[in-house]
Design a protein around this motif. Structure first.
Motif, mmCIF file in Angstrom:
data_model
loop_
_atom_site.group_PDB
_atom_site.id
_atom_site.type_symbol
_atom_site.label_atom_id
_atom_site.label_comp_id
_atom_site.label_asym_id
_atom_site.label_seq_id
_atom_site.Cartn_x
_atom_site.Cartn_y
_atom_site.Cartn_z
ATOM 1 N N PRO A 20 9.923 42.469 5.565
ATOM 2 C CA PRO A 20 11.344 42.856 5.531
ATOM 3 C C PRO A 20 12.234 41.929 6.356
ATOM 4 O O PRO A 20 13.449 41.910 6.182
ATOM 5 N N VAL A 62 14.221 43.025 -2.105
ATOM 6 C CA VAL A 62 15.459 43.820 -2.051
ATOM 7 C C VAL A 62 15.531 44.646 -0.773
ATOM 8 O O VAL A 62 16.594 45.178 -0.439
ATOM 9 N N ARG A 63 14.431 44.754 -0.043
ATOM 10 C CA ARG A 63 14.396 45.545 1.192
ATOM 11 C C ARG A 63 14.552 44.672 2.439
ATOM 12 O O ARG A 63 14.115 45.045 3.531
ATOM 13 N N GLN A 64 15.187 43.545 2.293
ATOM 14 C CA GLN A 64 15.355 42.631 3.421
ATOM 15 C C GLN A 64 16.345 43.166 4.457
ATOM 16 O O GLN A 64 17.407 43.670 4.115
ATOM 17 N N ASN A 65 15.970 43.044 5.711
ATOM 18 C CA ASN A 65 16.839 43.440 6.825
ATOM 19 C C ASN A 65 17.672 42.216 7.217
ATOM 20 O O ASN A 65 17.364 41.516 8.170
ATOM 21 N N ASP A 92 10.373 44.319 -4.864
ATOM 22 C CA ASP A 92 10.609 45.414 -3.924
ATOM 23 C C ASP A 92 10.681 44.883 -2.492
ATOM 24 O O ASP A 92 11.517 45.321 -1.695
ATOM 25 N N SER A 93 9.820 43.929 -2.167
ATOM 26 C CA SER A 93 9.847 43.343 -0.822
ATOM 27 C C SER A 93 11.114 42.529 -0.590
ATOM 28 O O SER A 93 11.627 42.462 0.538
ATOM 29 N N TYR A 126 20.551 46.257 -8.529
ATOM 30 C CA TYR A 126 21.019 45.435 -7.408
ATOM 31 C C TYR A 126 21.876 44.293 -7.946
ATOM 32 O O TYR A 126 21.388 43.439 -8.710
#
Length: 325
Positions: free
Chosen positions: A106, A34-37, A31-32, A66
């Protein structure tokens, strides 16, 4: 094809996540990730190292959602083999390793990649925090490097003392060619493989960039490999540092870094004494006493250091000179 399109299609960063029996933690990790900025293309390579629990059910769910997640399955061969499999299948210019029970900020990829490109760095290292599962609390690591960029040789020397620049594989991003161009891989079947491999990578790097931003959370859990204080772990930790000291001697590095190696040796002994203490507290002693086990470990380290005597060092230096001439 114009440059912008090429940049959009190219994979900038590959993140390798070895997975083995981590069903309690893997969702938090993925989860951490796939939520990359991050404004460039990146991929997540999940290496199923023969996991026996429901970890892959969770991983499959993420992969179906994803399209930048790939799953590679292999028979159980250990963390080093899983990392090597990820390396062999990675397409990114840079590569990072994230343990499947850990998690990241993120901005983990974007901060590290930006520093790498801006400074033409072969390695980037971030600050990390220790996350404790039982208490659900995090503590930032106190001893840390400064922001900035330094040459590979200086970074390597700092790494040897293993204080502000640590030998962990996971709080770093590497230029992928650093592995392939120098024939570097993780030693299969060895525990504490970071101790053996990370110095080799630093020794080949031209520039290393650092950020004090806390981007990686290292999870402490009682059932992790490093959380087990059995005799096998003690012997494996000692073996890793003996292999490292041989590498330093064979490459004529020991003499120029002897002060930092003294610090490293002291740190290794303190760590070993602590591991042995936990071993006895858990009722897993080696059949002797705590004092006798500590003395045995100390004598082994001293014996290894004798190989690095002035006479041995002169031979190592001559060997190094012959290579350069």
């Amino acid at each position: 094809m114009n440059t912008d399109n090429m940049r959009e299609r190219a994979v900038a960063v590959s993140v390798v996540v070895p997975v083995y029996n981590v069903e309690k933690y893997i969702e938090r990790c993925l989860d951490s990730l796939v939520r990359q900025n991050f404004g460039y293309k990146y991929e997540i390579i999940i290496v199923n190292d023969g996991t026996k629990d429901n970890s892959m059910t969770i991983a499959d769910r993420f992969a179906s959602k994803y399209d930048f997640i790939r799953i590679i399955t292999q028979q159980n061969a250990g963390l080093s083999a899983a990392r090597n499999t990820g390396l062999a299948n990675a397409r990114g210019e840079y590569i990072a390793f994230v343990d499947s029970d850990d998690f990241v900020s993120p901005f983990y990829i974007s901060e590290m990649y930006t520093l790498a490109v801006k400074n033409n760095a072969d390695i980037v290292q971030c600050r990390y925090c220790n996350y404790f599962e039982k208490s659900d609390r995090s503590i930032n690591v106190l001893l840390s490097h400064r922001n900035g960029v330094i040459g590979g040789k200086k970074a390597f020397e700092k790494l040897i003392s293993d204080v502000s620049v640590r030998n962990y594989a996971w709080n770093k991003m590497y230029r992928r060619s650093l592995f392939s161009d120098n024939n570097i891989s993780y030693p299969v079947g060895k525990c504490f493989e970071d101790v053996i491999t990370t110095p080799r990578l630093f020794a080949c790097a031209e520039n290393v960039a650092f950020t004090r931003k806390v981007l990686y959370s290292y999870a402490h859990r009682p059932d992790s490999i490093t959380g087990l204080a059995g005799r096998k772990m003690v012997d494996s930790y000692l073996e890793a540092y003996l292999i490292l000291s041989e590498y330093l001697a064979e490459n004529g590095i020991y003499y120029s870094c002897r002060t930092r190696i003294s610090v490293m040796t002291l740190k290794v002994l303190i760590t070993l004494y602590g591991m042995i203490a936990r071993q006895y507290m858990a009722g897993k002693g080696n059949g002797g006493s705590y004092i006798s086990d500590c003395r045995e470990v100390r004598n082994t380290v001293k014996k290894q250091l004798r190989l690095l005597s002035p006479a041995y060092l002169k031979r190592a230096q001559k060997k190094q000179l012959s290579k350069t001439n």
